[in-house]
Design an enzyme around this catalytic site. Structure first.
Site, PDB file in Angstrom:
ATOM      1  N   HIS A 239       3.016 -12.318  14.041  1.00  0.00           N
ATOM      2  CA  HIS A 239       3.491 -11.393  15.088  1.00  0.00           C
ATOM      3  C   HIS A 239       2.890 -11.678  16.453  1.00  0.00           C
ATOM      4  O   HIS A 239       1.707 -11.985  16.592  1.00  0.00           O
ATOM      5  CB  HIS A 239       3.316  -9.928  14.676  1.00  0.00           C
ATOM      6  CG  HIS A 239       1.912  -9.400  14.637  1.00  0.00           C
ATOM      7  ND1 HIS A 239       1.318  -8.796  15.721  1.00  0.00           N
ATOM      8  CD2 HIS A 239       0.994  -9.343  13.634  1.00  0.00           C
ATOM      9  CE1 HIS A 239       0.100  -8.375  15.388  1.00  0.00           C
ATOM     10  NE2 HIS A 239      -0.124  -8.701  14.116  1.00  0.00           N
ATOM     11  N   ASP A 256      -5.716 -10.627  16.585  1.00  0.00           N
ATOM     12  CA  ASP A 256      -4.575  -9.880  16.032  1.00  0.00           C
ATOM     13  C   ASP A 256      -3.514  -9.744  17.126  1.00  0.00           C
ATOM     14  O   ASP A 256      -3.499  -8.767  17.834  1.00  0.00           O
ATOM     15  CB  ASP A 256      -5.055  -8.506  15.535  1.00  0.00           C
ATOM     16  CG  ASP A 256      -3.957  -7.718  14.846  1.00  0.00           C
ATOM     17  OD1 ASP A 256      -2.896  -8.276  14.563  1.00  0.00           O
ATOM     18  OD2 ASP A 256      -4.166  -6.506  14.615  1.00  0.00           O
ATOM     19  N   GLU A 290       5.376  -5.868  15.371  1.00  0.00           N
ATOM     20  CA  GLU A 290       4.756  -5.657  14.052  1.00  0.00           C
ATOM     21  C   GLU A 290       3.923  -4.383  14.064  1.00  0.00           C
ATOM     22  O   GLU A 290       3.907  -3.613  13.105  1.00  0.00           O
ATOM     23  CB  GLU A 290       3.865  -6.861  13.705  1.00  0.00           C
ATOM     24  CG  GLU A 290       3.277  -6.813  12.286  1.00  0.00           C
ATOM     25  CD  GLU A 290       1.896  -6.184  12.192  1.00  0.00           C
ATOM     26  OE1 GLU A 290       1.401  -6.034  11.084  1.00  0.00           O
ATOM     27  OE2 GLU A 290       1.301  -5.832  13.240  1.00  0.00           O
ATOM     28  N   GLU A 291       3.229  -4.164  15.176  1.00  0.00           N
ATOM     29  CA  GLU A 291       2.307  -3.027  15.252  1.00  0.00           C
ATOM     30  C   GLU A 291       3.046  -1.690  15.272  1.00  0.00           C
ATOM     31  O   GLU A 291       2.428  -0.636  15.171  1.00  0.00           O
ATOM     32  CB  GLU A 291       1.403  -3.156  16.498  1.00  0.00           C
ATOM     33  CG  GLU A 291       0.578  -4.445  16.543  1.00  0.00           C
ATOM     34  CD  GLU A 291      -0.602  -4.458  15.569  1.00  0.00           C
ATOM     35  OE1 GLU A 291      -0.716  -3.523  14.755  1.00  0.00           O
ATOM     36  OE2 GLU A 291      -1.384  -5.423  15.626  1.00  0.00           O
ATOM     37  N   ASP A 318      -1.357 -13.860  10.149  1.00  0.00           N
ATOM     38  CA  ASP A 318      -1.770 -12.679  10.911  1.00  0.00           C
ATOM     39  C   ASP A 318      -3.285 -12.528  10.773  1.00  0.00           C
ATOM     40  O   ASP A 318      -3.781 -12.177   9.704  1.00  0.00           O
ATOM     41  CB  ASP A 318      -1.047 -11.436  10.362  1.00  0.00           C
ATOM     42  CG  ASP A 318      -1.357 -10.181  11.186  1.00  0.00           C
ATOM     43  OD1 ASP A 318      -2.122 -10.290  12.162  1.00  0.00           O
ATOM     44  OD2 ASP A 318      -0.833  -9.105  10.836  1.00  0.00           O
ATOM     45  N   HIS A 394      -7.301  -4.237  17.704  1.00  0.00           N
ATOM     46  CA  HIS A 394      -6.705  -3.013  18.264  1.00  0.00           C
ATOM     47  C   HIS A 394      -7.603  -2.387  19.334  1.00  0.00           C
ATOM     48  O   HIS A 394      -7.557  -1.180  19.550  1.00  0.00           O
ATOM     49  CB  HIS A 394      -6.373  -1.987  17.159  1.00  0.00           C
ATOM     50  CG  HIS A 394      -5.422  -2.531  16.131  1.00  0.00           C
ATOM     51  ND1 HIS A 394      -5.110  -1.855  14.980  1.00  0.00           N
ATOM     52  CD2 HIS A 394      -4.699  -3.670  16.080  1.00  0.00           C
ATOM     53  CE1 HIS A 394      -4.250  -2.566  14.253  1.00  0.00           C
ATOM     54  NE2 HIS A 394      -3.984  -3.681  14.915  1.00  0.00           N
TER      55      HIS A 394
HETATM   56  N1  BES Z   1      -3.234  -7.642  11.300  1.00  0.00           N
HETATM   57  C1  BES Z   1      -3.089  -6.249  10.979  1.00  0.00           C
HETATM   58  C2  BES Z   1      -3.205  -5.978   9.488  1.00  0.00           C
HETATM   59  C3  BES Z   1      -4.578  -6.146   8.876  1.00  0.00           C
HETATM   60  C4  BES Z   1      -5.704  -5.636   9.490  1.00  0.00           C
HETATM   61  C5  BES Z   1      -4.684  -6.760   7.650  1.00  0.00           C
HETATM   62  C6  BES Z   1      -6.945  -5.804   8.895  1.00  0.00           C
HETATM   63  C7  BES Z   1      -5.912  -6.918   7.037  1.00  0.00           C
HETATM   64  C8  BES Z   1      -7.065  -6.422   7.684  1.00  0.00           C
HETATM   65  C9  BES Z   1      -1.742  -5.744  11.459  1.00  0.00           C
HETATM   66  O1  BES Z   1      -1.419  -6.218  12.734  1.00  0.00           O
HETATM   67  C10 BES Z   1      -1.784  -4.230  11.567  1.00  0.00           C
HETATM   68  O2  BES Z   1      -2.422  -3.713  12.423  1.00  0.00           O
HETATM   69  N2  BES Z   1      -1.087  -3.551  10.650  1.00  0.00           N
HETATM   70  C11 BES Z   1      -1.029  -2.107  10.641  1.00  0.00           C
HETATM   71  C12 BES Z   1       0.012  -1.625   9.661  1.00  0.00           C
HETATM   72  C13 BES Z   1       1.438  -1.958  10.084  1.00  0.00           C
HETATM   73  C14 BES Z   1       2.388  -1.604   8.966  1.00  0.00           C
HETATM   74  C15 BES Z   1       1.816  -1.253  11.354  1.00  0.00           C
HETATM   75  C16 BES Z   1      -2.369  -1.534  10.218  1.00  0.00           C
HETATM   76  O3  BES Z   1      -3.076  -2.159   9.423  1.00  0.00           O
HETATM   77  O4  BES Z   1      -2.692  -0.429  10.678  1.00  0.00           O
HETATM   78 ZN    ZN Z   2      -2.729  -5.176  14.152  1.00  0.00          ZN
END
Ligand code: BES
Ligand code: ZN
Length: 426
Positions: A239, A256, A290-291, A318, A394
């Site tokens: 992403h 990220d 994606e976020e 990712d 984040h």
């Molecule tokens: N890269 C992250 C996911 C992640 C974070 C995987 C830490 C493993 C460890 C991804 O960009 C993200 O922030 N995903 C969201 C969920 C998504 C469905 C919006 C999250 O983890 O809050």
């Molecule tokens: Zn993220």
């Protein structure tokens, strides 16, 4: 839509027997056949001819978006967000209509309420969200072989660390790459132009934006057309967007996920500049949004399934540049393909010699979940064990400096991507 919603509720209350007729799995037998319900609601709304009052307490969203959530998790979230009724639900999952501007609050609440973010999945149309009430199609099992040593080794020699660091630096210099921010749109346009350079003088390579229905950041797709079986497709991507809280805050998103886009870029660069042409088609994708609940990849994977695209495998990059205390590459085991994960582990053993392991996210934590949901084998090789992941993501501090100041860890994932491409797209 406002009319439908109220009538739909009465249809939902009227019964769940339709579920059996529509062939829902026993796991979902408490569910309702929403399609039948909506059709019935539409018909009776049309025959009634009058307006039905809206759900009290909620203004009609200006930018509607439909979000599917685990019902068990709603109780822990900001009640004010759930003033309305769910639009549809089964035993486990409820679908709510939100305004797009509320997604930030929802995501923020989830991060605060759960030790692990449970993730939510968002869709630009109600129809797409309703798919989450059904059991997803089974992901086909396939046989994998590793027998391209000469080619793989020659192309691995092309992979370099510097172009990865350069791309992370360029992408993380945008104020943020939020899917609704102007600079997020700029970053996508820039990447389209950057990737278009690989198509120059190579008629089998093309670059196109994937335009999304409900926001202006485009996903970027490079297609490297296969020479022998072009209808078979291998997808490699990650992403492009990033986030820090909500609103237009500074968000470099270096790990990220500029890192995953940069590793994807390096696979593309090494293969093209190494003079490689695959037998099957390879698509390199930078996903928007994606976020925002996997909005971008959700739309793309659903479009591929609708169009009958034969995706043989998807590799999602990712967060690949922050090294933990031990090990090199960890595969996410949930919402991914066990068969493809084992294949990737085998590639590491055969060609790369890195230490690898596995962990479970506990929710559909990244774009692999969109591909799995649409019946395609997907994998996410990740930078660390979940519990050791980059603590700066984040936030405004997700910078290259805070991932060691170089791209030595992401380099391993670009090499894995090259081996994967050559051994799967043969
Ligand atoms: N890269 C992250 C996911 C992640 C974070 C995987 C830490 C493993 C460890 C991804 O960009 C993200 O922030 N995903 C969201 C969920 C998504 C469905 C919006 C999250 O983890 O809050
Ligand atoms: Zn993220």
């Amino acid at each position: 839509m406002r009319i439908v919603k109220i009538l739909l509720v009465s249809v939902i209350l009227a019964g769940g027997a339709a579920a059996a007729r529509a062939g829902y799995s026993p796991d979902f037998d408490g569910g309702i056949d929403v399609r039948v319900a909506i059709r019935a609601a539409l018909e009776s709304a049309a025959s009634a001819g009058g307006l039905v009052p809206d759900v009290p307490g909620r203004p009609a969203p200006e930018h509607p978006v439909w979000v599917s959530l685990e019902k068990s998790e709603i109780g822990a979230l900001d009640e004010a967000l759930f003033k309305g009724l769910p639009v549809a639900q089964n035993k486990r999952i409820a679908i709510y209509e939100f305004d797009d501007s509320e997604l930030g609050r929802l995501a923020d609440g989830m991060r605060r309420s759960f030790r692990r973010a449970p993730g939510f999945h968002a869709y630009a149309t109600l129809e797409a969200a309703l798919e989450d009430l059904k059991e997803p199609p089974a992901v086909p099992q396939r046989a994998y072989t590793v027998d391209q040593a000469q080619r793989v080794k020659a192309l691995l020699a092309q992979v370099k660390e510097e172009p990865i660091a350069d791309l992370i630096t360029t992408l993380s210099a945008y104020r943020n790459r939020g899917y609704r921010s102007a600079t997020g749109v700029d970053a996508s346009k820039w990447l389209q132009q950057r990737w278009a350079r690989f198509a120059e003088g190579r008629p089998y390579i093309s670059v196109a934006p994937f335009k999304h229905a409900s926001f202006s950041q485009e996903s970027v797709i490079v297609t490297m057309l296969g020479s022998r079986e072009p209808e078979k497709v291998v997808v490699i991507g990650g992403h492009l967007d990033c986030v820090a809280g909500y609103g237009d805050r500074p968000a470099p998103g270096a790990d990220d996920n500029a890192s995953g886009v940069a590793a994807t870029h390096e696979v593309l660069r090494a293969l093209t500049e190494g003079g490689y042409r695959p037998a099957k088609t390879i698509k390199f994708i930078a996903f928007a949004a994606e976020e925002a609940g996997l909005l971008g990849s959700g739309e793309i994977a659903a479009a591929f399934r609708r169009d009958g695209v034969n995706v043989e495998g998807m590799l999602n990059l990712d967060m690949v540049n922050y090294k933990g205390s031990q090990g090199d590459i960890y595969f996410v085991t949930d919402h991914t393909s066990a068969g493809q994960n084992a294949f990737l582990g085998g590639l590491i053993d055969a060609y790369l010699g890195y230490a690898w392991g596995e962990f479970k996210c506990g929710y559909g934590c990244s774009d692999h979940a969109s591909w799995t949901k649409n019946g395609y084998p997907a994998s996410t090789p990740f930078e660390t064990l979940f519990k050791e992941h980059n603590p700066f993501i984040h936030t405004a501090n997700d910078t290259l400096a805070n991932s060691g100041g170089n791209a030595s860890h992401a380099f391993k994932f670009a090499r894995l991507g090259v081996a994967y491409a050559v051994e799967l797209a043969k």
